[in-house]
Design a protein around this motif. Structure first.
Motif, PDB file in Angstrom:
ATOM      1  N   GLY A 145       0.816  -1.218   0.000  1.00  0.00           N
ATOM      2  CA  GLY A 145       0.000   0.000   0.000  1.00  0.00           C
ATOM      3  C   GLY A 145       0.846   1.262   0.000  1.00  0.00           C
ATOM      4  O   GLY A 145       0.608   2.190  -0.783  1.00  0.00           O
ATOM      5  N   PHE A 146       1.869   1.311   0.885  1.00  0.00           N
ATOM      6  CA  PHE A 146       2.775   2.464   0.907  1.00  0.00           C
ATOM      7  C   PHE A 146       3.502   2.605  -0.423  1.00  0.00           C
ATOM      8  O   PHE A 146       3.694   3.706  -0.933  1.00  0.00           O
ATOM      9  N   SER A 147       3.911   1.487  -0.981  1.00  0.00           N
ATOM     10  CA  SER A 147       4.621   1.524  -2.256  1.00  0.00           C
ATOM     11  C   SER A 147       3.719   2.056  -3.364  1.00  0.00           C
ATOM     12  O   SER A 147       4.162   2.865  -4.195  1.00  0.00           O
ATOM     13  N   LEU A 148       2.465   1.618  -3.385  1.00  0.00           N
ATOM     14  CA  LEU A 148       1.517   2.135  -4.376  1.00  0.00           C
ATOM     15  C   LEU A 148       1.275   3.630  -4.189  1.00  0.00           C
ATOM     16  O   LEU A 148       1.252   4.391  -5.161  1.00  0.00           O
ATOM     17  N   LEU A 149       1.103   4.040  -2.937  1.00  0.00           N
ATOM     18  CA  LEU A 149       0.919   5.464  -2.655  1.00  0.00           C
ATOM     19  C   LEU A 149       2.114   6.274  -3.148  1.00  0.00           C
ATOM     20  O   LEU A 149       1.947   7.316  -3.795  1.00  0.00           O
ATOM     21  N   ALA A 150       3.315   5.791  -2.852  1.00  0.00           N
ATOM     22  CA  ALA A 150       4.525   6.501  -3.258  1.00  0.00           C
ATOM     23  C   ALA A 150       4.659   6.569  -4.772  1.00  0.00           C
ATOM     24  O   ALA A 150       5.144   7.559  -5.321  1.00  0.00           O
ATOM     25  N   ALA A 151       4.215   5.527  -5.450  1.00  0.00           N
ATOM     26  CA  ALA A 151       4.335   5.486  -6.906  1.00  0.00           C
ATOM     27  C   ALA A 151       3.303   6.366  -7.593  1.00  0.00           C
ATOM     28  O   ALA A 151       3.554   6.873  -8.687  1.00  0.00           O
ATOM     29  N   LEU A 152       2.161   6.582  -6.952  1.00  0.00           N
ATOM     30  CA  LEU A 152       1.055   7.259  -7.637  1.00  0.00           C
ATOM     31  C   LEU A 152       0.736   8.667  -7.133  1.00  0.00           C
ATOM     32  O   LEU A 152       0.185   9.472  -7.872  1.00  0.00           O
ATOM     33  N   VAL A 153       1.051   8.958  -5.876  1.00  0.00           N
ATOM     34  CA  VAL A 153       0.702  10.260  -5.294  1.00  0.00           C
ATOM     35  C   VAL A 153       1.817  11.263  -5.567  1.00  0.00           C
ATOM     36  O   VAL A 153       2.989  10.938  -5.390  1.00  0.00           O
ATOM     37  N   PRO A 154       1.454  12.480  -5.996  1.00  0.00           N
ATOM     38  CA  PRO A 154       2.490  13.506  -6.199  1.00  0.00           C
ATOM     39  C   PRO A 154       3.265  13.752  -4.904  1.00  0.00           C
ATOM     40  O   PRO A 154       2.722  13.617  -3.801  1.00  0.00           O
ATOM     41  N   ALA A 155       4.510  14.121  -5.066  1.00  0.00           N
ATOM     42  CA  ALA A 155       5.397  14.288  -3.909  1.00  0.00           C
ATOM     43  C   ALA A 155       4.885  15.346  -2.948  1.00  0.00           C
ATOM     44  O   ALA A 155       4.351  16.371  -3.356  1.00  0.00           O
ATOM     45  N   GLN A 156       5.048  15.066  -1.673  1.00  0.00           N
ATOM     46  CA  GLN A 156       4.767  16.032  -0.616  1.00  0.00           C
ATOM     47  C   GLN A 156       6.044  16.173   0.187  1.00  0.00           C
ATOM     48  O   GLN A 156       6.513  15.210   0.771  1.00  0.00           O
ATOM     49  N   HIS A 157       6.595  17.354   0.179  1.00  0.00           N
ATOM     50  CA  HIS A 157       7.864  17.545   0.880  1.00  0.00           C
ATOM     51  C   HIS A 157       7.661  17.905   2.355  1.00  0.00           C
ATOM     52  O   HIS A 157       8.608  17.945   3.114  1.00  0.00           O
ATOM     53  N   THR A 158       6.415  18.169   2.717  1.00  0.00           N
ATOM     54  CA  THR A 158       6.089  18.425   4.118  1.00  0.00           C
ATOM     55  C   THR A 158       4.801  17.672   4.428  1.00  0.00           C
ATOM     56  O   THR A 158       4.151  17.129   3.553  1.00  0.00           O
TER      57      THR A 158
END
Length: 190
Positions: free
Chosen positions: A15-28
């Motif tokens: 789930g975290f991997s999918l989120l990281a692959a699909l969600v735009p980066a959040q630096h904060t």
């Protein structure tokens, strides 16, 4: 993640991997780590490849690997070197499991790499940088000598930390795990 049931942890990791692959980066914010997650996810993939021996391990490895490779290249980290270094490091770790390196100077330094990682910023950047003045910065020979000195100090401290803190802590951790968790802990090869 240590709080989750080990049998269901893989689903959280995917789930975290999918989120990281699909969600735009959040630096904060709460999800600040997702931009760097794919590199860590590749490490987790390696763990599943070599340590989890159940029916789902092959499928989990393939899923984590595919998602995190996609995430690494889809990442907002616009640094090709970072992405290539992630892939090369992943490949070297996998090859290292099948082909043992002959001990040499580089493998010796590799033992101290975690200690170097921990102290290179506080010691090498913050403390020792206090002694670097404009004369050193403008003179290439002095600058090289200064940088070499910083490297040697950090490496020496890393050696001390490795031998007097890290190795004893690993040995204690293995004994603790064997005693209280009946863990199958291998003897540290350091």
């Amino acid at each position: 993640m240590l709080l989750f049931n080990k049998a269901k942890l893989i689903y959280l990791l995917i789930g975290f991997s999918l989120l990281a692959a699909l969600v735009p980066a959040q630096h904060t914010g709460v999800l600040f780590f997702l931009d760097q997650w794919p590199a860590f996810g590749l490490g987790i993939s390696i763990f599943y490849l070599f340590n989890i021996k159940d029916k789902l391990s092959g499928l989990c490895f393939i899923c984590l690997l595919a998602i995190n490779l996609f995430g690494l290249f889809n990442s907002s980290v616009n640094n090709t070197e970072y992405k290539v270094a992630g892939i090369i490091t992943f490949a070297i770790i996998i090859m290292g499991n099948y082909y043992r390196m002959v001990p040499n100077f580089v493998t010796l330094l590799g033992r101290y790499s975690y200690s170097v990682y921990l102290i290179h910023i506080p010691v090498g950047v913050y403390i020792l940088a206090l002694f670097e003045n404009k004369i050193i910065q403008k003179n290439p020979a002095l600058n090289f000598a200064y940088d070499l000195t910083v490297y040697l100090v950090v490496t020496g401290l890393a050696w001390l930390i490795y031998n007097h803190i890290e190795v004893p802590a690993i040995a204690y951790g293995r004994k603790f795990a064997q005693k209280y968790f009946n863990a199958n802990a291998k003897k540290h090869s350091g």
